[in-house]
Write a protein that holds these residues in place. Structure first.
Motif, PDB file in Angstrom:
ATOM      1  N   ASP A  89      21.400  58.112  49.148  1.00  0.00           N
ATOM      2  CA  ASP A  89      20.865  59.058  48.103  1.00  0.00           C
ATOM      3  C   ASP A  89      19.787  59.114  48.695  1.00  0.00           C
ATOM      4  O   ASP A  89      18.618  59.167  48.912  1.00  0.00           O
ATOM      5  N   ALA A  90      19.237  60.651  48.808  1.00  0.00           N
ATOM      6  CA  ALA A  90      18.289  61.441  49.593  1.00  0.00           C
ATOM      7  C   ALA A  90      17.094  61.317  48.741  1.00  0.00           C
ATOM      8  O   ALA A  90      16.177  61.252  48.793  1.00  0.00           O
ATOM      9  N   ASP A  91      17.597  60.689  47.208  1.00  0.00           N
ATOM     10  CA  ASP A  91      15.939  60.749  46.341  1.00  0.00           C
ATOM     11  C   ASP A  91      15.853  59.464  46.090  1.00  0.00           C
ATOM     12  O   ASP A  91      14.554  58.578  45.727  1.00  0.00           O
ATOM     13  N   ASP A  92      16.340  58.598  47.285  1.00  0.00           N
ATOM     14  CA  ASP A  92      16.265  57.105  47.207  1.00  0.00           C
ATOM     15  C   ASP A  92      15.656  56.284  48.468  1.00  0.00           C
ATOM     16  O   ASP A  92      15.271  57.154  49.495  1.00  0.00           O
ATOM     17  N   LEU A  93      15.481  55.022  48.924  1.00  0.00           N
ATOM     18  CA  LEU A  93      14.742  54.627  49.335  1.00  0.00           C
ATOM     19  C   LEU A  93      15.465  53.087  50.356  1.00  0.00           C
ATOM     20  O   LEU A  93      15.221  52.557  49.530  1.00  0.00           O
ATOM     21  N   LEU A  94      15.535  53.206  51.651  1.00  0.00           N
ATOM     22  CA  LEU A  94      16.087  51.495  52.567  1.00  0.00           C
ATOM     23  C   LEU A  94      14.380  50.687  52.225  1.00  0.00           C
ATOM     24  O   LEU A  94      13.559  51.225  52.818  1.00  0.00           O
ATOM     25  N   HIS A  95      15.071  49.458  52.011  1.00  0.00           N
ATOM     26  CA  HIS A  95      14.156  48.492  52.637  1.00  0.00           C
ATOM     27  C   HIS A  95      13.667  48.602  53.884  1.00  0.00           C
ATOM     28  O   HIS A  95      15.034  48.566  54.733  1.00  0.00           O
ATOM     29  N   PRO A  96      12.473  48.365  54.304  1.00  0.00           N
ATOM     30  CA  PRO A  96      11.888  48.393  55.510  1.00  0.00           C
ATOM     31  C   PRO A  96      13.414  47.213  56.733  1.00  0.00           C
ATOM     32  O   PRO A  96      13.689  47.294  58.058  1.00  0.00           O
ATOM     33  N   GLN A  97      13.868  45.848  55.724  1.00  0.00           N
ATOM     34  CA  GLN A  97      15.004  45.017  56.112  1.00  0.00           C
ATOM     35  C   GLN A  97      15.925  45.349  56.758  1.00  0.00           C
ATOM     36  O   GLN A  97      16.766  44.295  56.701  1.00  0.00           O
ATOM     37  N   ALA A  98      16.280  46.860  55.631  1.00  0.00           N
ATOM     38  CA  ALA A  98      17.937  46.752  55.003  1.00  0.00           C
ATOM     39  C   ALA A  98      18.521  46.378  56.238  1.00  0.00           C
ATOM     40  O   ALA A  98      19.636  45.488  55.904  1.00  0.00           O
ATOM     41  N   LEU A  99      18.463  47.352  57.463  1.00  0.00           N
ATOM     42  CA  LEU A  99      19.572  47.259  58.486  1.00  0.00           C
ATOM     43  C   LEU A  99      19.407  45.836  59.036  1.00  0.00           C
ATOM     44  O   LEU A  99      20.862  44.996  59.624  1.00  0.00           O
ATOM     45  N   GLU A 100      18.235  45.455  59.143  1.00  0.00           N
ATOM     46  CA  GLU A 100      18.569  44.444  59.611  1.00  0.00           C
ATOM     47  C   GLU A 100      19.781  43.123  59.196  1.00  0.00           C
ATOM     48  O   GLU A 100      19.878  42.279  59.375  1.00  0.00           O
ATOM     49  N   LEU A 101      19.261  43.028  58.082  1.00  0.00           N
ATOM     50  CA  LEU A 101      19.704  42.268  57.508  1.00  0.00           C
ATOM     51  C   LEU A 101      21.014  42.467  56.979  1.00  0.00           C
ATOM     52  O   LEU A 101      22.024  41.285  56.715  1.00  0.00           O
ATOM     53  N   LEU A 102      21.587  43.355  56.608  1.00  0.00           N
ATOM     54  CA  LEU A 102      22.823  43.588  56.085  1.00  0.00           C
ATOM     55  C   LEU A 102      24.031  43.937  57.443  1.00  0.00           C
ATOM     56  O   LEU A 102      24.457  42.772  57.192  1.00  0.00           O
ATOM     57  N   ARG A 103      23.169  43.984  58.127  1.00  0.00           N
ATOM     58  CA  ARG A 103      23.741  43.997  60.152  1.00  0.00           C
ATOM     59  C   ARG A 103      23.828  42.424  60.499  1.00  0.00           C
ATOM     60  O   ARG A 103      25.306  41.853  60.387  1.00  0.00           O
ATOM     61  N   ALA A 104      23.313  41.392  59.696  1.00  0.00           N
ATOM     62  CA  ALA A 104      22.864  40.004  60.402  1.00  0.00           C
ATOM     63  C   ALA A 104      23.958  39.343  59.634  1.00  0.00           C
ATOM     64  O   ALA A 104      24.765  38.437  59.452  1.00  0.00           O
ATOM     65  N   ALA A 105      23.733  39.921  58.285  1.00  0.00           N
ATOM     66  CA  ALA A 105      25.258  39.028  57.081  1.00  0.00           C
ATOM     67  C   ALA A 105      25.978  39.410  57.497  1.00  0.00           C
ATOM     68  O   ALA A 105      27.331  38.641  57.028  1.00  0.00           O
ATOM     69  N   ALA A 106      26.543  41.009  58.028  1.00  0.00           N
ATOM     70  CA  ALA A 106      27.856  41.055  58.758  1.00  0.00           C
ATOM     71  C   ALA A 106      28.132  40.229  59.337  1.00  0.00           C
ATOM     72  O   ALA A 106      29.359  40.315  59.857  1.00  0.00           O
ATOM     73  N   LEU A 107      27.349  40.127  60.580  1.00  0.00           N
ATOM     74  CA  LEU A 107      28.407  39.418  62.395  1.00  0.00           C
ATOM     75  C   LEU A 107      27.926  37.279  61.953  1.00  0.00           C
ATOM     76  O   LEU A 107      29.265  37.275  61.724  1.00  0.00           O
ATOM     77  N   ARG A 108      27.678  37.191  60.377  1.00  0.00           N
ATOM     78  CA  ARG A 108      27.128  35.783  60.406  1.00  0.00           C
ATOM     79  C   ARG A 108      28.497  35.326  59.808  1.00  0.00           C
ATOM     80  O   ARG A 108      29.286  34.323  59.398  1.00  0.00           O
ATOM     81  N   SER A 109      28.980  36.716  58.327  1.00  0.00           N
ATOM     82  CA  SER A 109      29.727  36.390  57.870  1.00  0.00           C
ATOM     83  C   SER A 109      31.263  36.272  58.131  1.00  0.00           C
ATOM     84  O   SER A 109      32.482  36.492  57.967  1.00  0.00           O
ATOM     85  N   GLY A 110      31.507  37.190  58.572  1.00  0.00           N
ATOM     86  CA  GLY A 110      32.766  38.005  59.593  1.00  0.00           C
ATOM     87  C   GLY A 110      33.413  39.400  58.160  1.00  0.00           C
ATOM     88  O   GLY A 110      34.258  39.765  58.095  1.00  0.00           O
ATOM     89  N   ALA A 111      32.533  39.287  56.752  1.00  0.00           N
ATOM     90  CA  ALA A 111      33.155  40.262  56.538  1.00  0.00           C
ATOM     91  C   ALA A 111      32.932  41.804  56.433  1.00  0.00           C
ATOM     92  O   ALA A 111      31.743  41.942  56.918  1.00  0.00           O
ATOM     93  N   PRO A 112      34.114  42.512  55.832  1.00  0.00           N
ATOM     94  CA  PRO A 112      33.649  44.328  56.471  1.00  0.00           C
ATOM     95  C   PRO A 112      32.500  44.889  54.810  1.00  0.00           C
ATOM     96  O   PRO A 112      32.763  46.101  55.294  1.00  0.00           O
ATOM     97  N   ILE A 113      32.754  44.736  54.389  1.00  0.00           N
ATOM     98  CA  ILE A 113      30.994  44.900  53.400  1.00  0.00           C
ATOM     99  C   ILE A 113      30.307  43.547  52.856  1.00  0.00           C
ATOM    100  O   ILE A 113      30.870  42.751  52.906  1.00  0.00           O
ATOM    101  N   VAL A 114      28.811  43.650  53.156  1.00  0.00           N
ATOM    102  CA  VAL A 114      27.764  43.279  52.966  1.00  0.00           C
ATOM    103  C   VAL A 114      27.419  43.817  52.037  1.00  0.00           C
ATOM    104  O   VAL A 114      26.707  45.526  52.008  1.00  0.00           O
ATOM    105  N   CYS A 115      26.867  43.383  50.611  1.00  0.00           N
ATOM    106  CA  CYS A 115      26.252  43.668  49.694  1.00  0.00           C
ATOM    107  C   CYS A 115      24.685  43.553  49.402  1.00  0.00           C
ATOM    108  O   CYS A 115      24.570  42.164  49.225  1.00  0.00           O
ATOM    109  N   GLY A 116      23.678  44.461  49.693  1.00  0.00           N
ATOM    110  CA  GLY A 116      22.039  43.988  49.186  1.00  0.00           C
ATOM    111  C   GLY A 116      22.330  43.621  47.531  1.00  0.00           C
ATOM    112  O   GLY A 116      22.686  44.702  46.776  1.00  0.00           O
ATOM    113  N   SER A 117      20.418  43.659  47.498  1.00  0.00           N
ATOM    114  CA  SER A 117      20.066  43.931  45.784  1.00  0.00           C
ATOM    115  C   SER A 117      19.314  45.095  45.682  1.00  0.00           C
ATOM    116  O   SER A 117      18.145  45.076  47.239  1.00  0.00           O
TER     117      SER A 117
END
Length: 338
Positions: A89-117
């Motif tokens: 959302d345009a009034d929110d912010l990503l954590h600097p590692q957000a994409l790195e962590l989410l992508r790593a979890a997707a690749l390691r788990s094989g799940a098509p959705i990854v949810c972060g905190s």
């Protein structure tokens, strides 16, 4: 081709948009594209989108007629080039590692959705906390995400995940703070022009995915915006009643094992709107009729839901009060509970 498409619907967000984009630019994972979808803004948001697109080839700006965040996200999905997608959302912010962590979890788990905190942040949350430019308190929180090597994740099957979502037990229904396989959006889309468009789509996306992975690391900062529609009562909030009605109908036809969870979510929505609309002064006749409609649904649902051990405590309390004191007592206590 980029690995992740980040889609940002933008409507009159000149106050926060630069901070949002800077948080994407600050990502430790660099193989992304950013799609800024200007949803008919009347302020300088459109020009800000164009300015960022002119400076960075990874950023694309689009301008469409106003249709709400659902329509803007659908447009962005249609333009996305990557196999993975994230929404911000345009009034929110990503954590600097957000994409790195989410992508790593997707690749390691094989799940098509990854949810972060998702961390709730004050309206004045500073961009410096996500760009690594200072050592403010939010930055200290951000640093807890840790390295990808230490990343841990859990995987849930779709039925268990949707159950948690509908019982409102720890799984956020928002589109943000997650990474999605683009294939999940084939033949599925947000309904334009409604509030709660995330809830309306997310249960169907999860069921299509079959499973989801979750990480405990903070990946997203949601700004508590006092101007948000969800921060006050508005006629649009009655969309929750239609959305939860569709969920109940869908589960009754397709997933009867989740029908109890769907009814619990519908009960919660009716309690919420009953209480909010009941205190709405000088309302239109259509809004004045909402408490009566909600009360009828509460009476229909309360008996079966009360026997459900997974029902939220405050909804169980609402049922007890509805039996003991009727709608007047529910309204009196609603400011403390809902």
């Amino acid at each position: 081709m980029p690995e992740i498409s980040v889609i940002v619907p933008v409507f009159d967000m000149e106050r926060y948009l630069r901070q949002c984009v800077e948080s994407v630019l600050a990502q430790t994972f660099h193989d992304w594209e950013l799609l800024l979808v200007d949803d008919g803004s009347t302020d300088s948001s459109g020009a800000i989108c164009d300015g960022f697109a002119a400076k960075d080839s990874r950023i694309r700006a689009f301008h469409i007629a106003n249709g709400g965040p659902g329509a803007a996200r659908n447009f962005g999905i249609g333009k996305a080039a990557a196999p993975w997608m994230a929404f911000v959302d345009a009034d929110d912010l990503l954590h600097p590692q957000a994409l790195e962590l989410l992508r790593a979890a997707a690749l390691r788990s094989g799940a098509p959705i990854v949810c972060g905190s998702i961390r709730r942040a004050a309206e004045s949350f500073p961009i410096a906390s996500c760009s690594g430019k200072d050592s403010s308190a939010p930055r200290r929180n951000a640093s807890r995400s840790g390295s990808v090597a230490e990343l841990e994740f859990s995987v849930s099957d779709a039925v268990a995940a949707v159950g948690r979502l509908l019982y409102q037990r720890g799984l956020d229904t928002s589109a943000y703070g997650k990474l999605f396989s683009r294939s999940l959006f084939e033949n599925l889309a947000f309904i334009p022009g409604i509030l709660y468009e995330d809830l309306d789509l997310f249960y169907r996306i999860i069921l299509k995915a079959g499973e989801i992975a979750e990480i405990t690391q903070t990946v997203y900062y949601h700004r508590e915006n006092p101007d948000s529609l969800l921060s006050r009562f508005s006629p649009a909030r009655r969309d929750a009643l239609a959305v939860t009605r569709r969920i109940e109908s869908y589960m009754a036809e397709h997933r009867p094992e989740l029908l109890g969870a769907a009814r619990a979510r519908r009960l919660a929505a009716n309690f919420n709107i009953f209480c909010l609309a009941g205190f709405c002064e000088n309302a239109e006749e259509e809004i004045k009729a909402l408490p009566d409609q909600c009360w009828s649904e509460i009476k229909r649902l309360r008996g079966g839901c009360f026997l459900d051990p997974r029902l939220r405590l405050k909804d169980r309390l609402g049922i007890i009060v509805s039996y003991l004191g009727g709608r007047k007592l529910v309204k009196m206590l609603s400011r403390l509970v809902y």
